[in-house]
Design a protein around this motif. Structure first.
Motif, mmCIF file in Angstrom:
data_model
loop_
_atom_site.group_PDB
_atom_site.id
_atom_site.type_symbol
_atom_site.label_atom_id
_atom_site.label_comp_id
_atom_site.label_asym_id
_atom_site.label_seq_id
_atom_site.Cartn_x
_atom_site.Cartn_y
_atom_site.Cartn_z
ATOM 1 N N VAL A 108 -2.343 -22.313 -23.286
ATOM 2 C CA VAL A 108 -3.100 -21.671 -22.073
ATOM 3 C C VAL A 108 -2.024 -21.125 -21.470
ATOM 4 N N LEU A 109 -2.076 -19.583 -20.961
ATOM 5 C CA LEU A 109 -1.102 -19.162 -20.300
ATOM 6 C C LEU A 109 -1.564 -18.371 -19.084
ATOM 7 N N PRO A 110 -1.155 -19.063 -17.911
ATOM 8 C CA PRO A 110 -1.557 -18.460 -16.713
ATOM 9 C C PRO A 110 -1.039 -17.341 -16.163
ATOM 10 N N GLY A 111 -1.514 -16.557 -15.095
ATOM 11 C CA GLY A 111 -0.895 -15.268 -14.908
ATOM 12 C C GLY A 111 0.430 -15.620 -14.246
ATOM 13 N N TRP A 138 -10.828 -13.723 -16.681
ATOM 14 C CA TRP A 138 -10.022 -12.642 -15.820
ATOM 15 C C TRP A 138 -10.712 -12.680 -14.493
ATOM 16 N N GLN A 139 -10.426 -12.239 -13.551
ATOM 17 C CA GLN A 139 -10.858 -12.198 -12.078
ATOM 18 C C GLN A 139 -10.514 -10.815 -11.262
ATOM 19 N N GLY A 140 -11.424 -10.562 -10.435
ATOM 20 C CA GLY A 140 -11.140 -9.393 -9.571
ATOM 21 C C GLY A 140 -10.057 -9.471 -8.750
ATOM 22 N N ALA A 141 -9.564 -8.384 -8.015
ATOM 23 C CA ALA A 141 -8.494 -8.552 -6.891
ATOM 24 C C ALA A 141 -8.669 -7.146 -5.908
ATOM 25 N N VAL A 142 -8.481 -7.227 -4.766
ATOM 26 C CA VAL A 142 -8.716 -6.205 -4.148
ATOM 27 C C VAL A 142 -7.821 -6.355 -2.795
ATOM 28 N N ASP A 166 8.280 -12.747 -4.335
ATOM 29 C CA ASP A 166 8.057 -13.307 -5.775
ATOM 30 C C ASP A 166 6.664 -13.326 -6.335
ATOM 31 N N SER A 167 5.679 -13.269 -5.502
ATOM 32 C CA SER A 167 4.340 -13.463 -5.694
ATOM 33 C C SER A 167 3.825 -12.056 -6.238
ATOM 34 N N PRO A 168 2.902 -12.423 -7.321
ATOM 35 C CA PRO A 168 2.323 -11.273 -7.818
ATOM 36 C C PRO A 168 1.610 -10.477 -6.734
ATOM 37 N N GLU A 169 1.193 -10.774 -5.624
ATOM 38 C CA GLU A 169 0.593 -10.258 -4.557
ATOM 39 C C GLU A 169 1.322 -8.994 -3.994
ATOM 40 N N LEU A 262 -1.841 -11.037 -11.493
ATOM 41 C CA LEU A 262 -2.626 -11.554 -10.407
ATOM 42 C C LEU A 262 -4.143 -11.964 -10.650
ATOM 43 N N ARG A 263 -4.583 -11.003 -11.461
ATOM 44 C CA ARG A 263 -5.996 -11.085 -12.001
ATOM 45 C C ARG A 263 -6.150 -12.168 -13.245
ATOM 46 N N LEU A 264 -5.148 -12.454 -13.835
ATOM 47 C CA LEU A 264 -5.200 -13.407 -15.354
ATOM 48 C C LEU A 264 -5.395 -14.767 -14.461
#
Length: 342
Positions: A108-111, A138-142, A166-169, A262-264
């Motif tokens: 199980v691989l997180p984003g 999957w999820q959304g990101a805005v 270093d964050s995906p954001e 970020l969305r995974l």
């Protein structure tokens, strides 16, 4: 050459006939239990999970495992092994040490684990591109802020709340750069703390990653502005796409790799050398899981789809861009945010 006597010919014919009648009928090899085809999957398998035990990845895997078992061709006991923390790096490192896959171990691989590899974290000693994705949560990101989105000016750049460089954001900041919108990061802020900072006038925007990001943004009193989209995947076409910039292809792919991380929520992976019949059995089970997930989700939950097949593979392709995109992202992190991996 002398011709054979008629009696010899007759005896030869009778001998041949007798042999053919005497020979017992041979059953085909596959009818013999000793030669029966082995089942495509073992009786037990292990899911490697990032911790903690009640973390987001573990909770997602619990529901997934129940759905997979129902779709497998025979009973398979799915056991879980929790390794490391929520970024998934420890579990991914262990998975990478496995030999050729036999369908017995899945990851199980997180984003966050994919993002650690993208930015060059020294702890990330694995290559997700070589693994086979079965299904993806999957999820959304805005990008959201107060009121109507007005393109910022150089004199008054957009203050973007971010947890850290270093964050995906942080990929949202790269997207703003590519769009030509002046922006500056405000570090140390995420979630409710970022929304509170916007309320106090200390920041102007935040990144909202959630199964229903528009609803969650409005709960904080914010307006969704841009969708942080990935290639061939738009969940909120009513919003402006962050990828709409006429940017350099490598830089755009770098930003979208950050969006994908970020969305995974999590992805279920098999080793790259897993036999084809095992892969096919797991994929059929994943397809059934997807069907069950779609039936169980309310209409509002459509922003958090369960993806399998070609869609799951497209997600992994976005997470693992070409080397020029990886280099572009790392160079941007160093140049723009003075950050390099430890």
């Amino acid at each position: 050459m002398m011709p054979l006597p008629r009696r010899a010919l007759a005896l030869g014919a009778l001998a041949s006939l007798g042999l053919s009648r005497a020979a017992p009928a041979q059953a085909p090899a596959f009818a013999n239990p000793a030669f029966a085809a082995a089942p495509p999957l073992p009786d037990s398998a292990t899911l490697l999970l990032p911790g903690p035990e009640n973390g987001a990845a573990a909770l997602w895997a619990r529901g997934l495992a129940a759905g997979l078992v129902r779709g497998l061709p025979h009973a398979v006991a799915l056991r879980t092994t929790i390794l490391g923390g929520p970024d998934g790096v420890t579990a991914a490192n262990r998975f990478a040490t496995l030999e050729a896959g036999d369908g017995r171990t899945l990851l199980v691989l997180p984003g966050l684990a994919a993002h650690a590899r993208l930015v060059g974290e020294s702890r990330a000693q694995y290559d997700p591109e070589s693994w086979l994705p079965l299904c993806v949560g999957w999820q959304g990101a805005v990008l959201a802020g107060r009121g109507v989105f007005v393109p910022p000016r150089a004199a008054q750049p957009l203050r973007l709340a971010l947890a850290g460089p270093d964050s995906p954001e942080a990929a949202a900041l790269l997207a703003l750069d590519l769009l030509g919108f002046p922006a500056v990061p405000v570090f140390g802020l995420s979630g409710a703390a970022a929304a509170a900072a916007i309320g106090r006038g200390e920041a102007d925007a935040l990144v909202m990653a959630d199964p229903t990001p528009q609803t969650r943004s409005r709960q904080y009193g914010l307006t969704p502005w841009l969708e942080l989209d990935t290639p061939a995947r738009r969940d909120h076409p009513e919003l402006l796409a962050a990828s709409s910039a006429a940017a350099r292809p490598a830089a755009l792919a770098a930003a979208q790799a950050g969006f994908a991380a970020l969305r995974l929520r999590a992805a279920l992976m098999l080793p790259g050398l897993t036999p084809a019949d095992s892969v096919a059995a797991w994929r059929r089970a994943a397809l059934r899981w997807q069907e069950e997930e779609e039936k169980s989700q309310p209409a509002e939950g459509s922003a958090s789809p369960a993806l399998v097949g070609a869609e799951a593979r497209a997600i992994m392709a976005a997470l693992c861009p070409a080397p020029d995109a990886v280099l572009a992202y790392r160079e941007w992190l160093l140049r723009r945010l003075a950050w390099r991996p430890s």
